[in-house]
Design a protein around this motif. Structure first.
Motif, PDB file in Angstrom:
ATOM      1  N   THR A  71       7.224  -0.044  -1.767  1.00  0.00           N
ATOM      2  CA  THR A  71       6.282   0.913  -1.173  1.00  0.00           C
ATOM      3  C   THR A  71       6.423   2.236  -1.911  1.00  0.00           C
ATOM      4  O   THR A  71       7.496   2.855  -1.891  1.00  0.00           O
ATOM      5  CB  THR A  71       6.559   1.117   0.323  1.00  0.00           C
ATOM      6  OG1 THR A  71       6.461  -0.153   0.986  1.00  0.00           O
ATOM      7  CG2 THR A  71       5.544   2.080   0.927  1.00  0.00           C
ATOM      8  N   ALA A  72       5.345   2.692  -2.566  1.00  0.00           N
ATOM      9  CA  ALA A  72       5.364   3.925  -3.356  1.00  0.00           C
ATOM     10  C   ALA A  72       4.844   5.089  -2.524  1.00  0.00           C
ATOM     11  O   ALA A  72       4.121   4.913  -1.538  1.00  0.00           O
ATOM     12  CB  ALA A  72       4.528   3.758  -4.618  1.00  0.00           C
ATOM     13  N   VAL A 115       9.401   5.481  -5.427  1.00  0.00           N
ATOM     14  CA  VAL A 115       9.584   4.461  -4.398  1.00  0.00           C
ATOM     15  C   VAL A 115      10.121   5.087  -3.119  1.00  0.00           C
ATOM     16  O   VAL A 115      11.168   5.753  -3.130  1.00  0.00           O
ATOM     17  CB  VAL A 115      10.541   3.358  -4.897  1.00  0.00           C
ATOM     18  CG1 VAL A 115      10.793   2.329  -3.789  1.00  0.00           C
ATOM     19  CG2 VAL A 115       9.973   2.672  -6.126  1.00  0.00           C
ATOM     20  N   ILE A 116       9.384   4.874  -2.029  1.00  0.00           N
ATOM     21  CA  ILE A 116       9.850   5.338  -0.717  1.00  0.00           C
ATOM     22  C   ILE A 116      10.876   4.364  -0.158  1.00  0.00           C
ATOM     23  O   ILE A 116      11.966   4.739   0.269  1.00  0.00           O
ATOM     24  CB  ILE A 116       8.670   5.467   0.274  1.00  0.00           C
ATOM     25  CG1 ILE A 116       7.652   6.491  -0.234  1.00  0.00           C
ATOM     26  CG2 ILE A 116       9.157   5.840   1.660  1.00  0.00           C
ATOM     27  CD1 ILE A 116       6.406   6.570   0.633  1.00  0.00           C
ATOM     28  N   ARG A 117      10.529   3.059  -0.194  1.00  0.00           N
ATOM     29  CA  ARG A 117      11.405   2.004   0.324  1.00  0.00           C
ATOM     30  C   ARG A 117      11.013   0.680  -0.325  1.00  0.00           C
ATOM     31  O   ARG A 117       9.967   0.563  -0.958  1.00  0.00           O
ATOM     32  CB  ARG A 117      11.307   1.905   1.847  1.00  0.00           C
ATOM     33  CG  ARG A 117       9.940   1.503   2.351  1.00  0.00           C
ATOM     34  CD  ARG A 117       9.896   1.421   3.877  1.00  0.00           C
ATOM     35  NE  ARG A 117       8.568   1.070   4.343  1.00  0.00           N
ATOM     36  CZ  ARG A 117       7.598   1.948   4.550  1.00  0.00           C
ATOM     37  NH1 ARG A 117       7.827   3.250   4.341  1.00  0.00           N
ATOM     38  NH2 ARG A 117       6.412   1.549   4.973  1.00  0.00           N
ATOM     39  N   PRO A 166       0.828  -1.216   0.000  1.00  0.00           N
ATOM     40  CA  PRO A 166       0.000   0.000   0.000  1.00  0.00           C
ATOM     41  C   PRO A 166       0.859   1.261   0.000  1.00  0.00           C
ATOM     42  O   PRO A 166       1.833   1.358   0.757  1.00  0.00           O
ATOM     43  CB  PRO A 166      -0.809  -0.136   1.296  1.00  0.00           C
ATOM     44  CG  PRO A 166      -0.854  -1.611   1.556  1.00  0.00           C
ATOM     45  CD  PRO A 166       0.455  -2.139   1.083  1.00  0.00           C
ATOM     46  N   ALA A 167       0.523   2.192  -0.864  1.00  0.00           N
ATOM     47  CA  ALA A 167       1.293   3.435  -0.949  1.00  0.00           C
ATOM     48  C   ALA A 167       1.127   4.249   0.330  1.00  0.00           C
ATOM     49  O   ALA A 167       0.137   4.116   1.053  1.00  0.00           O
ATOM     50  CB  ALA A 167       0.843   4.240  -2.157  1.00  0.00           C
ATOM     51  N   GLU A 168       2.113   5.106   0.579  1.00  0.00           N
ATOM     52  CA  GLU A 168       2.111   5.903   1.808  1.00  0.00           C
ATOM     53  C   GLU A 168       2.373   7.366   1.458  1.00  0.00           C
ATOM     54  O   GLU A 168       2.985   7.682   0.436  1.00  0.00           O
ATOM     55  CB  GLU A 168       3.189   5.405   2.773  1.00  0.00           C
ATOM     56  CG  GLU A 168       2.997   3.977   3.248  1.00  0.00           C
ATOM     57  CD  GLU A 168       4.106   3.533   4.174  1.00  0.00           C
ATOM     58  OE1 GLU A 168       5.006   4.372   4.453  1.00  0.00           O
ATOM     59  OE2 GLU A 168       4.097   2.367   4.619  1.00  0.00           O
TER      60      GLU A 168
END
Length: 760
Positions: free
Chosen positions: A622-623, A596-598, A584-586
């Motif tokens: 994780t986007a 991409v966050i991580r 789920p994206a954050e």
């Protein structure tokens, strides 16, 4: 067994050893305690022989219906007498773990099962597997002819006697014992499901061809070491074979087509036992003579046996296979020579001897010569006296004239040779003695001229010299055969299981060097990736042969995905045969939306960029959704400066609108805002607010001399509302009041204030 007197001494499985059943079967050891039966080795004290005793688990023998079915099946089993079916000797009732149950007694087979052979790391050559298949087909044909379907042909059911002959075990019993499990195929043990047919997997009716499918699987495993369609569970194993053709390879030689037909998914397309046997016989023509199958040669009861019988070479018999007319031709050339009455070691052609002067002996093919066979040498090259010869077969010292020698030799040679060749009967020709007659010259009439011979003594020596040269050549050739270094073609082993590959080249005398590496071309672990030298080249005995074995797929180096767009990250993983999984994206204050966050490896979060993983490893991404929206703050009654500061703290932008009248809010303070309090606003979004400019005051107009309608219109235009009227609308204006207080013209009040009028 006519009298069914139960043995009633209660016992557990661990207490069976030493127990005597029916006053004759003394249990010596527990071989296996399975889900359905407990198998033991026992001694028949009456028959003075070892036997195998099988005790049914009590929970299966609870109902009378089972016991009746057992009795029917045991009678069928005891009536099935065949060399390739394990003989059922007796049966009875006993107790196990305190509960009543049944048992039956089978002949003891000391050669172990096909499963025992696999467990010892041994595989069969195609020709050996063919022998196993033929003997199993004989047993199945005998059973099928009597309406008995085995339903559980596995390597454990293919058992060898100490005589090396195969027997099929549990004929007529396996179906009874497995009926409860097969009522729901998912409950069948995986080791049984591996050899099940597609119709068994689907819960359909089984028939004789069910056994043929299972036998095909067993034979393939005996050659390759792997069971086709085997999965990690019963369900996956059964599902894998539905609608699938049997996988066969060229490594199986001429057996491949027979096994493929025996393992067709549709029973209608499979062989019967007789047809399968015929196909195996035809396949045998293209295979070498089988080596003896390496059955077990030990017995727990060796001391009780009169003599030990080691494993013998299996004999292919066809008496019990109707219409099987083909035979397996396994005679060597030597055997064939013995059959027709000639010497198995030397084939002497008398006519060739006349033409070549070398006794008709030709140098054997270097590729086919048997180094263990005795060598035939030129010996006894004595120089007989001139004008006299000693003929092979005469008594020592007997001399003949050259003409006598020539006449006898020609006559004997022609007669013996023609007789043996044409009829195959008569006495075998003796091995030729390499005694050379004196040189003979003949005229067309056959008369010998000795005086002419004496004038040409050199002819004899020339002939002796030629013979000596031939002898030296043959001796040299024989020595070369003994001392030469053999070479062999390198076979194509790419993709072949390591054990199968090593078995194929075991007799080549190469020094094997095994290396391991990862390979995407051959990802199956322990399968050959490549060899050095490559296939098709020749390699001498004693030379090094490098076999490179696969450790699985090549490892993939994890890239750094943080900061990449989601699309780019997924493409990078796909190119590496890794599997992107979106989490789920954050929201992120620092990472833009769609970036991409991580990321992390699904099953090992500790791995970072630069680590290596196998293909198809899942990578969780994780986007970013961008900055999280802010709820609009409450700006009411704040000054413009205070409202702006509150918005700045939330990274929002404040916009001041036109000031508005407010009867409730002090001048210079926020009266309204848009969007309203609590409404989400994107970071950097705008919130508009309006300040108060105080109440909206209007002045009371002068109503002197106005009629009531005119006064009412003037008040409304000024921003007032008309309240009560004291008097009459036809009267004259007297006064105006607000909230009961008389008011003069010019006084100010908030817009919309109600005024009362007096007209008299």
């Amino acid at each position: 067994m006519d009298a069914q007197t139960p043995d009633v001494a209660p016992t557990g499985v661990d207490q069976l050893v030493g127990r005597v059943l029916a006053d004759r079967y003394r249990i010596e050891s527990v071989v296996n305690a399975g889900a359905n039966t407990v198998i033991t080795d026992a001694i028949d004290t009456e028959g003075h022989r070892p036997v195998t005793l099988k005790i049914i688990r009590p929970e299966l023998a609870v109902t009378s219906a089972f016991r009746q079915a057992f009795r029917r099946q045991i009678e069928v089993a005891m009536a099935l007498t065949h060399p390739n079916i394990a003989t059922v000797l007796d049966w009875g009732e006993t107790e196990l773990e305190g509960e009543s149950t049944l048992y039956w007694v089978v002949e003891y087979l000391g050669g172990g099962s096909l499963r025992d052979l696999f467990d010892r790391g041994r595989l069969l050559a195609p020709s050996q597997a063919l022998v196993v298949g033929l003997e199993a087909c004989r047993a199945l044909e005998a059973a099928h002819a009597r309406g008995v379907v085995h339903t559980e042909i596995t390597p454990s059911k293919l058992v060898f006697g100490e005589d090396g002959r195969l027997r099929v075990a549990d004929v007529a019993m396996a179906k009874l014992l497995g009926a409860e499990a097969w009522a729901e195929p998912a409950t069948v043990p995986t080791h049984v499901a591996r050899y099940a047919s597609p119709e068994q997997a689907l819960g359909l009716d089984v028939g004789p061809k069910t056994d043929i499918y299972a036998l095909s699987l067993c034979l393939i495993e005996s050659i390759t070491g792997k069971v086709p369609f085997a999965g990690d569970s019963t369900v996956s194993t059964l599902a894998a074979r539905i609608g699938k053709l049997m996988p066969v390879t060229a490594d199986m030689g001429s057996l491949a087509s027979a096994l493929e037909r025996g393992g067709r998914p549709d029973p209608e397309d499979r062989w019967t036992a007789v047809e399968f046997a015929k196909a195996l016989v035809q396949a045998a023509e293209a295979l070498p003579r089988p080596e003896p199958i390496p059955v077990l040669a030990t017995s727990l009861f060796a001391a009780s046996l009169a003599a030990r019988v080691g494993p013998s070479e299996p004999v292919v018999e066809h008496d019990d296979l109707p219409d099987v007319e083909e035979t397996v031709e396994t005679d060597t050339d030597a055997d064939a020579d013995r059959d027709i009455g000639t010497d198995p070691e030397v084939d002497v052609d008398a006519d060739a001897a006349d033409e070549t002067g070398t006794s008709g002996i030709e140098a054997p093919d270097a590729e086919t010569v048997d180094l263990d066979a005795p060598l035939v040498l030129l010996t006894d090259l004595a120089d007989p006296p001139t004008g006299a010869v000693q003929v092979a077969g005469d008594d020592p010292g007997t001399e003949r004239s050259p003409s006598e020698a020539n006449t006898d030799t020609d006559t004997d040679t022609d007669t013996d040779t023609d007789t043996d060749t044409d009829t195959g009967t008569g006495n075998p020709a003796p091995a030729p003695t390499m005694q050379m007659a004196a040189p003979i010259d003949a005229t067309p009439s056959g008369t010998l001229y000795d005086e002419e011979r004496s004038s040409r003594p050199w002819g004899r020596y020339v002939l002796f010299a030629l013979v000596a040269l031939v002898g030296v050549a043959l001796l040299s050739y024989a020595g070369w055969l003994l001392l030469r270094t053999k070479s062999y073609d390198v076979p194509d082993l790419t993709g072949v299981d390591e054990a199968v590959a090593l078995n194929e080249i075991a007799g080549n005398g190469w020094v094997i060097e095994t290396q391991r590496e990862r390979s995407d071309e051959v990802p199956e672990v322990d399968h050959v990736v490549r060899t050095v030298p490559v296939a098709g080249e020749r390699l001498d005995e004693g030379e090094t042969f490098v076999i490179v074995v696969s450790d699985g797929y090549e490892l993939r180096t994890l890239p750094e995905l943080s900061g990449m767009t989601v699309a780019d990250a997924e493409q990078a993983l796909t190119d590496l045969r890794l599997v992107p999984v979106e989490a789920p994206a954050e929201y992120s204050e620092d990472v833009p939306a769609g970036v991409v966050i991580r990321w992390e490896v699904q099953d090992d979060a500790a791995l970072a960029a630069g680590a290596q993983v196998l293909p198809d490893t899942a990578i969780v991404i994780t986007a970013s959704l961008g900055p999280e929206p802010r709820p609009a703050p409450d700006l009411a009654n704040l000054t413009a400066e205070e409202a702006t500061a509150a918005l700045d703290a939330l990274q929002l932008v404040g916009a001041q609108g036109e000031d508005v009248f407010s009867n409730d809010v002090e001048v210079g303070r926020v009266v309204t805002q848009d969007p309203g309090v609590g409404t989400p606003v994107e970071r950097g979004g705008t919130v508009t607010f309006q300040l108060s400019k105080g109440p909206d005051l209007v002045a009371v107009p002068d109503l002197t001399g106005l009629s009531y309608p005119a006064a009412q219109e003037s008040l409304t235009a000024a921003g007032f509302t008309v309240g009560s009227l004291l008097g009459t609308t036809e009267g004259t204006f007297v006064s105006i009041s607000v909230n009961g207080d008389e008011t003069q013209a010019g006084a100010t009040f908030p817009r919309g204030t109600a005024v009362d009028l007096i007209f008299l």
